[in-house]
Motif scaffolding. Structure first.
Motif, short mmCIF file in Angstrom:
data_model
loop_
_atom_site.label_atom_id
_atom_site.label_comp_id
_atom_site.label_asym_id
_atom_site.label_seq_id
_atom_site.Cartn_x
_atom_site.Cartn_y
_atom_site.Cartn_z
N ASN A 114 0.85 -1.19 0.00
CA ASN A 114 0.00 0.00 0.00
C ASN A 114 0.88 1.24 0.00
O ASN A 114 1.95 1.26 0.63
N GLU A 153 1.72 1.27 6.02
CA GLU A 153 1.10 0.09 6.62
C GLU A 153 -0.42 0.19 6.56
O GLU A 153 -1.11 -0.78 6.27
N ASP A 154 -0.92 1.38 6.86
CA ASP A 154 -2.37 1.60 6.86
C ASP A 154 -2.63 3.10 6.76
O ASP A 154 -1.69 3.91 6.69
N GLN A 155 -3.92 3.49 6.80
CA GLN A 155 -4.25 4.91 6.65
C GLN A 155 -3.76 5.72 7.84
O GLN A 155 -3.37 6.88 7.69
N TYR A 184 -1.02 5.33 9.43
CA TYR A 184 0.39 5.64 9.17
C TYR A 184 0.48 6.76 8.13
O TYR A 184 1.33 7.65 8.24
#
Length: 673
Positions: free
Chosen positions: A287, A346-348, A350
């Motif tokens: 991502n 890693e994700d939103q 982050y």
């Protein structure tokens, strides 16, 4: 159908540069290319029906039919599908060297052969001259700046000239007798295969390869041309190579490629190279977040302190951001004061934290001229592949989010499909419009202007229409304002002008009658000092009389014109190009400009025509017509949609009418049918 009626074969023969000859199994010529006459000096009529041996000297002339019979009876092909050097004979009896390639095919159950003949006279003469020069002037070879060497079948170096030895930084005794691989930097296996093929293939005369030479100094990149030569001393074949040092050229190419893809000031990737680099390097199962960053009011730095200080800020920004971007990130300058960063996440959550870090770094003071300056920063963010499956689209979405941040005051804005759909469409249309100009995919429609007295078409107005492959029909009410807002208005004007000029020119060249076509021009374009010269160049390029092109400009645009535009009006009319004021009556201004401007026509806006059947509406239109007549202007009523409107306008003495009552805009091809 006979072979001579085969259109595909005829087309191939017609286009052939080398001589091509088609024969049957008896050796009788069936067809030849026109280029046969250049090579053999026989006309095609002299060849067809004759035996192919007419092109051959003895003894090949007498043995040829036997070669064909032997092959058809199961013999081994000596030339078919292989090609070889041979000798040809001209009509004058002169023999010449040529390369012959022969192919076999069947047509209507019969076997045919096609031969391609290439004259080797010039090539052989050049080779012969090189041989003579090598034998007679070895001292000249030694003094050549080009690298010259020879290698034997074991790929040992048997000769090297002084230039080659100097480049290698090695003495003659160390080079001659050594294996070629000792002076090659890499890829020796592939090179040895190429050399062995040149030695073994009788029809292969020369190879051209690029080699990195191993030297005692910097690597030397060399373009080599190797060909077979006779070693007179050992009665064996060798390869002679002539090499050119292209190290500087290769370095220049690499530098040019770097300059093409990187910003000169910051050394960052340019935005148009970002997607390509990402697709080449990224692991797409990860991502990523795309940050589109903009330094708000950066222009003030340039205005107050000069561009050198502004450049210093941009370099400082680059250094700051590169320090905090995680490993695997890409960073580019999108132009001016905008940057784009692509980072693995890693994700939103982050992505949000990294965005806040970027914002904090951007917001730190910049020291200029012993003063600290603070710059406001806006960041638009999109996620890949969550928001878009293509990185190029994800970058577009980050720009959409950035525009929202700048418009609505947010520091960091993430792209949201529902709230950003309109902004995204505008960006997509802007980008696709640029492509449409290059691809000529905007169509020209024409709407007639009708003489209300005779009801005959006296001219047309050109209108741009756009059907996008994915977006479908896009209204000019949508794409024209987007073009004007993004600096594409003049390009659209040029596009339509050139397209109309070509249409009219083509019709004139076909002997067709033409009537004038009007093209809408933006106010910015009318204020361009070069518009007169551009129009003059178009008229000259397409050999058009000036009275076939008319220009229209809206009344609102006229109110913002400058002295340059006024001068353009005058020069254009003096050249014979008529000018109309479009949407007349919507400018809410004094009519005194009619006296100042050099125009020929006013077009009454549709909003007035809609009210013509009411008393007040009729009075207003009559007043406009009276003023126009006082200045000697033609009057056109726009947006005529009913018979009643047309009748009233005719009774009032209006000259021209335009609108759906007469005709909708139609493709120019239909208009001229």
């Amino acid at each position: 159908m006979s072979l001579r009626q085969d259109g595909a074969l005829a087309a191939v023969l017609s286009a052939a540069v080398d001589a091509m000859v088609v024969i049957d199994h008896k050796g009788i010529i069936q067809q030849v290319s026109a280029s046969v006459e250049r090579l053999f000096e026989y006309s095609p009529l002299e060849c067809v029906g004759k035996n192919i041996s007419m092109f051959m000297p003895a003894p090949d002339r007498h043995a040829h039919d036997g070669y064909i019979a032997n092959y058809l009876n199961g013999g081994r092909p000596k030339i078919i599908g292989i090609g070889r050097k041979t000798t040809g004979r001209k009509k004058t009896g002169q023999n010449f060297p040529m390369h012959l390639s022969v192919g076999e095919f069947e047509f209507a159950g019969e076997t045919y052969f096609v031969g391609i003949c290439h004259d080797l006279s010039d090539y052989n003469q050049a080779i012969e001259k090189l041989h003579q020069a090598e034998k007679r002037y070895k001292d000249i070879v030694e003094s050549q700046k080009h690298f010259i060497c020879r290698i034997d079948k074991l790929l040992n170096i048997t000769f090297a000239n002084t230039s080659f030895l100097k480049a290698l930084g090695m003495p003659y005794q160390e080079v001659v007798g050594s294996q070629l691989k000792t002076v090659i930097n890499k890829s020796y296996k592939n090179l040895s295969l190429s050399f062995n093929e040149l030695f073994s293939d009788p029809d292969l005369y020369e190879i051209n390869i690029k080699i990195e030479m191993k030297t005692k100094g910097p690597t030397v990149i060399t373009d080599w041309s190797f060909r077979k030569v006779e070693d007179q001393q050992n009665d064996s074949k060798e390869l002679q190579g002539i090499g050119i040092d292209v190290s500087e050229k290769e370095a220049a190419i690499l530098k040019a490629e770097y300059m093409r893809s990187h910003d000169q000031l910051t050394g960052l990737l340019k935005a148009d190279s970002l997607s390509e680099r990402f697709n080449g390097l990224a692991h797409h199962e990860n991502n990523y977040s795309i940050y589109h960053l903009d330094l708000v009011r950066f222009g003030q730095i340039n205005q107050r302190h000069g561009y050198n200080f502004g450049d210093q800020v941009l370099v400082d920004v680059t250094t700051r951001i590169q320090k905090i971007l995680p490993k695997g990130s890409l960073f580019s300058r999108a132009g001016g004061d905008e940057f784009i960063a692509i980072s693995p996440i890693e994700d939103q959550a982050y992505a949000i934290r990294l965005g806040e870090e970027l914002l904090a770094v951007f917001s730190e003071p910049y020291s200029l001229a012993d003063q600290n300056h603070l710059l406001d920063t806006k960041i638009g963010v999109a996620l890949f592949p969550a928001d878009a499956g293509r990185i190029s689209r994800a970058i577009e979405l980050s720009e959409v989010a950035l525009k929202d941040a700048k418009a609505n005051g947010g520091a960091i804005v993430f792209y949201e499909k529902e709230s950003h759909a309109d902004s995204l469409r505008r960006i997509i249309i802007e980008q696709e419009l640029k492509a449409a100009f290059k691809n000529n995919s905007i169509d020209i429609y024409l709407q007639p202007k009708i003489d209300l007295g005779s009801r005959k078409t006296c001219s047309y107005e050109a209108l741009a229409r756009w059907k996008h492959a994915e977006l479908g029909h896009i209204s000019p009410a949508e794409f024209v304002p987007i073009a004007e807002m993004n600096g594409l208005g003049s390009i659209l004007d040029f596009y339509v002008l050139r397209a109309v000029a070509k249409i009219l020119s083509d019709r004139l060249s076909e002997g067709q009658a033409c009537i004038p076509v009007a093209v809408n021009i933006t106010a910015a374009h009318f204020s361009d000092i070069n518009i007169f010269d551009y129009l003059s160049d178009i008229l000259k390029e397409y050999s058009l009389p000036p009275d076939l092109i008319e220009l229209e400009i809206t009344e609102r645009a006229i109110l913002s014109t400058c002295a340059i535009a006024t001068e353009n009006f005058k020069r254009l009319r003096q050249a014979g190009i008529k000018i109309s004021i479009d949407d007349f009556g919507t400018g809410y201004s004094s009519l005194s400009y009619l006296k100042k401007l050099e125009v020929d026509e006013i077009k009454i806006d549709k909003s007035f025509i809609d009210d013509i059947e009411e008393r007040n509406g009729e009075v207003v239109i009559q007043a406009i017509m009276t003023i126009a007549q006082a200045y000697g202007l033609t009057v056109t009523a726009e947006g005529v949609e009913t018979a009643a409107q047309a009748r009233i306008l005719t009774d009032m003495g209006c000259t021209l009418g335009q609108g759906y009552f007469f005709s909708r805009p139609i493709p120019w091809q239909e208009a001229f049918m």
